[in-house]
Scaffold this motif. Structure first.
Motif, mmCIF file in Angstrom:
data_model
loop_
_atom_site.group_PDB
_atom_site.id
_atom_site.type_symbol
_atom_site.label_atom_id
_atom_site.label_comp_id
_atom_site.label_asym_id
_atom_site.label_seq_id
_atom_site.Cartn_x
_atom_site.Cartn_y
_atom_site.Cartn_z
ATOM 1 N N VAL A 140 0.685 -12.547 -2.129
ATOM 2 C CA VAL A 140 2.059 -12.080 -1.874
ATOM 3 C C VAL A 140 3.015 -12.790 -2.819
ATOM 4 O O VAL A 140 3.005 -14.021 -2.919
ATOM 5 C CB VAL A 140 2.439 -12.350 -0.407
ATOM 6 N N ALA A 141 3.814 -12.031 -3.541
ATOM 7 C CA ALA A 141 4.816 -12.631 -4.442
ATOM 8 C C ALA A 141 6.050 -13.015 -3.641
ATOM 9 O O ALA A 141 6.616 -14.088 -3.832
ATOM 10 C CB ALA A 141 5.183 -11.641 -5.548
ATOM 11 N N TYR A 142 6.481 -12.138 -2.753
ATOM 12 C CA TYR A 142 7.595 -12.455 -1.848
ATOM 13 C C TYR A 142 7.697 -11.389 -0.762
ATOM 14 O O TYR A 142 7.192 -10.274 -0.908
ATOM 15 C CB TYR A 142 8.938 -12.575 -2.586
ATOM 16 N N THR A 143 8.329 -11.770 0.322
ATOM 17 C CA THR A 143 8.739 -10.817 1.363
ATOM 18 C C THR A 143 10.188 -11.145 1.646
ATOM 19 O O THR A 143 10.508 -12.313 1.846
ATOM 20 C CB THR A 143 7.935 -11.019 2.666
ATOM 21 N N SER A 144 11.066 -10.148 1.607
ATOM 22 C CA SER A 144 12.466 -10.480 1.860
ATOM 23 C C SER A 144 13.182 -9.308 2.504
ATOM 24 O O SER A 144 12.804 -8.148 2.323
ATOM 25 C CB SER A 144 13.167 -10.912 0.568
ATOM 26 N N ALA A 145 14.222 -9.676 3.241
ATOM 27 C CA ALA A 145 15.068 -8.632 3.834
ATOM 28 C C ALA A 145 15.934 -8.072 2.721
ATOM 29 O O ALA A 145 16.372 -8.806 1.831
ATOM 30 C CB ALA A 145 15.933 -9.241 4.924
ATOM 31 N N GLY A 155 -2.979 -2.888 -4.092
ATOM 32 C CA GLY A 155 -1.794 -3.754 -4.099
ATOM 33 C C GLY A 155 -0.634 -3.118 -3.354
ATOM 34 O O GLY A 155 0.075 -3.783 -2.585
ATOM 35 N N GLY A 156 -0.452 -1.806 -3.550
ATOM 36 C CA GLY A 156 0.631 -1.105 -2.856
ATOM 37 C C GLY A 156 0.438 -1.112 -1.353
ATOM 38 O O GLY A 156 1.383 -1.328 -0.590
ATOM 39 N N ARG A 157 -0.806 -0.893 -0.919
ATOM 40 C CA ARG A 157 -1.069 -0.905 0.547
ATOM 41 C C ARG A 157 -0.913 -2.304 1.128
ATOM 42 O O ARG A 157 -0.416 -2.465 2.255
ATOM 43 C CB ARG A 157 -2.471 -0.371 0.839
ATOM 44 N N LEU A 158 -1.352 -3.330 0.396
ATOM 45 C CA LEU A 158 -1.160 -4.698 0.914
ATOM 46 C C LEU A 158 0.335 -4.979 1.080
ATOM 47 O O LEU A 158 0.777 -5.532 2.088
ATOM 48 C CB LEU A 158 -1.791 -5.723 -0.032
ATOM 49 N N ALA A 159 1.125 -4.566 0.071
ATOM 50 C CA ALA A 159 2.577 -4.776 0.147
ATOM 51 C C ALA A 159 3.167 -3.970 1.308
ATOM 52 O O ALA A 159 4.020 -4.454 2.057
ATOM 53 C CB ALA A 159 3.232 -4.391 -1.177
ATOM 54 N N LEU A 160 2.684 -2.736 1.466
ATOM 55 C CA LEU A 160 3.206 -1.876 2.533
ATOM 56 C C LEU A 160 2.951 -2.491 3.909
ATOM 57 O O LEU A 160 3.875 -2.576 4.748
ATOM 58 C CB LEU A 160 2.522 -0.505 2.445
ATOM 59 N N HIS A 161 1.722 -2.920 4.155
ATOM 60 C CA HIS A 161 1.428 -3.479 5.483
ATOM 61 C C HIS A 161 2.218 -4.769 5.724
ATOM 62 O O HIS A 161 2.665 -5.034 6.840
ATOM 63 C CB HIS A 161 -0.078 -3.702 5.645
ATOM 64 N N ARG A 162 2.398 -5.527 4.649
ATOM 65 C CA ARG A 162 3.187 -6.758 4.766
ATOM 66 C C ARG A 162 4.643 -6.425 5.132
ATOM 67 O O ARG A 162 5.239 -7.051 5.994
ATOM 68 C CB ARG A 162 3.124 -7.485 3.423
ATOM 69 N N ALA A 163 5.205 -5.421 4.460
ATOM 70 C CA ALA A 163 6.602 -5.045 4.733
ATOM 71 C C ALA A 163 6.732 -4.491 6.153
ATOM 72 O O ALA A 163 7.693 -4.806 6.867
ATOM 73 C CB ALA A 163 7.068 -4.018 3.708
ATOM 74 N N ARG A 176 4.859 -5.241 8.700
ATOM 75 C CA ARG A 176 4.769 -6.381 9.629
ATOM 76 C C ARG A 176 6.097 -7.135 9.675
ATOM 77 O O ARG A 176 6.484 -7.677 10.709
ATOM 78 C CB ARG A 176 3.634 -7.328 9.223
ATOM 79 N N GLY A 177 6.811 -7.146 8.541
ATOM 80 C CA GLY A 177 8.135 -7.789 8.501
ATOM 81 C C GLY A 177 9.140 -7.121 9.423
ATOM 82 O O GLY A 177 10.158 -7.714 9.777
ATOM 83 N N LEU A 178 8.861 -5.875 9.809
ATOM 84 C CA LEU A 178 9.727 -5.168 10.769
ATOM 85 C C LEU A 178 9.321 -5.470 12.203
ATOM 86 O O LEU A 178 9.915 -4.959 13.145
ATOM 87 C CB LEU A 178 9.591 -3.643 10.596
ATOM 88 N N GLY A 179 8.222 -6.236 12.343
ATOM 89 C CA GLY A 179 7.693 -6.483 13.683
ATOM 90 C C GLY A 179 6.806 -5.352 14.163
ATOM 91 O O GLY A 179 6.565 -5.201 15.362
ATOM 92 N N ARG A 180 6.337 -4.539 13.219
ATOM 93 C CA ARG A 180 5.466 -3.412 13.567
ATOM 94 C C ARG A 180 4.103 -3.610 12.902
ATOM 95 O O ARG A 180 3.952 -4.443 12.020
ATOM 96 C CB ARG A 180 6.070 -2.093 13.039
ATOM 97 N N ARG A 181 3.148 -2.808 13.309
ATOM 98 C CA ARG A 181 1.860 -2.753 12.618
ATOM 99 C C ARG A 181 1.546 -1.302 12.378
ATOM 100 O O ARG A 181 1.929 -0.451 13.175
ATOM 101 C CB ARG A 181 0.753 -3.379 13.458
#
Ligand SMILES: CC(C)(COP(=O)(O)OP(=O)(O)OC[C@H]1O[C@@H](n2cnc3c(N)ncnc32)[C@H](O)[C@@H]1OP(=O)(O)O)[C@@H](O)C(=O)NCCC(=O)NCCS
Length: 230
Positions: free
Chosen positions: A6-11, A58-66, A68-73
């Motif tokens: 992960v490079a970053y996760t941000s709002a 890579g796109g799917r890993l980023a998508l699932h990470r984002a 999860r950042g919403l509190g969803r799966r």
């Protein structure tokens, strides 16, 4: 950078953005990385080769990470017939990847759909201008000093690709570059006028962009409606 880390996760203004480093190498994605995806996505990834497999994963890993950042799966998110990610109920999201980075933007869908686009700043390809710009955009770009024209074209290209991704869930068709007119503003926002040839809408379009480390990233949110009177 460790590939697929992960490079970053941000709002961000429209939701949560996650970014994942991609290897600059088309070798098959290791099983340990594929194992991080839901099984059906993993099976789909195995049908792809070279850089396409790398960027999909890579796109799917980023998508699932984002998400999860919403509190969803989310369960598996496969591509639809138009290439769009088929998202779970309640989630709006979009993906973009360039050679070394994949990004995903996710949001709750109560405020509409979202689009994200990432573009490398170089090398300059002024040849795309005729395809991407409408006459009014071309006139503005032509007034700029020569050294600023490429980034002006690229920014409009990126905004339009993000618009396309956010618009697709509403229109379910290919939308040409001539169907949107974008005017970047100084505060990293952009005005967008849609001229949809099949007359869909009206839509409220919000568009933003940021320059970052060799890239420009555009984010867009679209919902049905007309602007409130001032
Ligand atoms: C679809 C398109 C926007 C993708 O852009 P790109 O620069 O080639 O590639 P990106 O890495 O930025 O984006 C790829 C992701 O876009 C998403 N995508 C593809 N088609 C999509 C669609 N119809 N709707 C929403 N998202 C879509 C997918 O998630 C894809 O990644 P994935 O296949 O790994 O899931 C581009 O190929 C295209 O067709 N552009 C022409 C249409 C356009 O932009 N018109 C402007 C209208 S204003």
């Amino acid at each position: 950078m460790k590939p697929f880390s992960v490079a970053y996760t941000s709002a961000c203004h429209f939701g949560v953005i996650a970014a994942v480093h991609l290897p600059d190498d088309p070798a098959p994605v290791p099983d340990g990385v594929l194992g991080q995806l839901p099984e059906v996505e993993r099976d789909h990834a195995r049908t792809l080769g070279g850089y396409r497999q790398v960027s999909f994963v890579g796109g799917r890993l980023a998508l699932h990470r984002a998400i999860r950042g919403l509190g969803r799966r989310a369960g598996p998110v496969l591509p639809g017939e138009g290439g769009q990610p088929q998202l779970p109920e309640g989630v709006a999201a979009s993906i973009s990847h360039k050679r070394t980075l994949a990004v995903a933007l996710a949001a709750r869908d109560t405020h509409g759909s979202v689009g994200v686009d990432l573009e490398d700043l170089g090398p300059a390809r002024m040849g795309i201008a005729d395809r991407v710009l409408v006459a009014s955009e071309r006139a503005l770009v032509d007034q700029l000093p020569a050294q600023r024209q490429w980034t002006a074209v690229l920014l409009r290209f990126s905004l339009k690709e993000a618009i396309y991704k956010a618009l697709y869930p509403y229109v379910n068709r290919y939308v040409g570059f001539e169907e949107a007119e974008v005017t970047p503003l100084r505060d990293c926002q952009a005005d967008v006028a849609l001229h949809l040839k099949e007359g869909e809408g009206p839509f409220l379009v919000e568009a933003r962009y940021q320059w970052m480390d060799g890239h420009v990233m555009s984010t867009v949110r679209i919902r049905s409606g007309t602007p409130a009177p001032e």
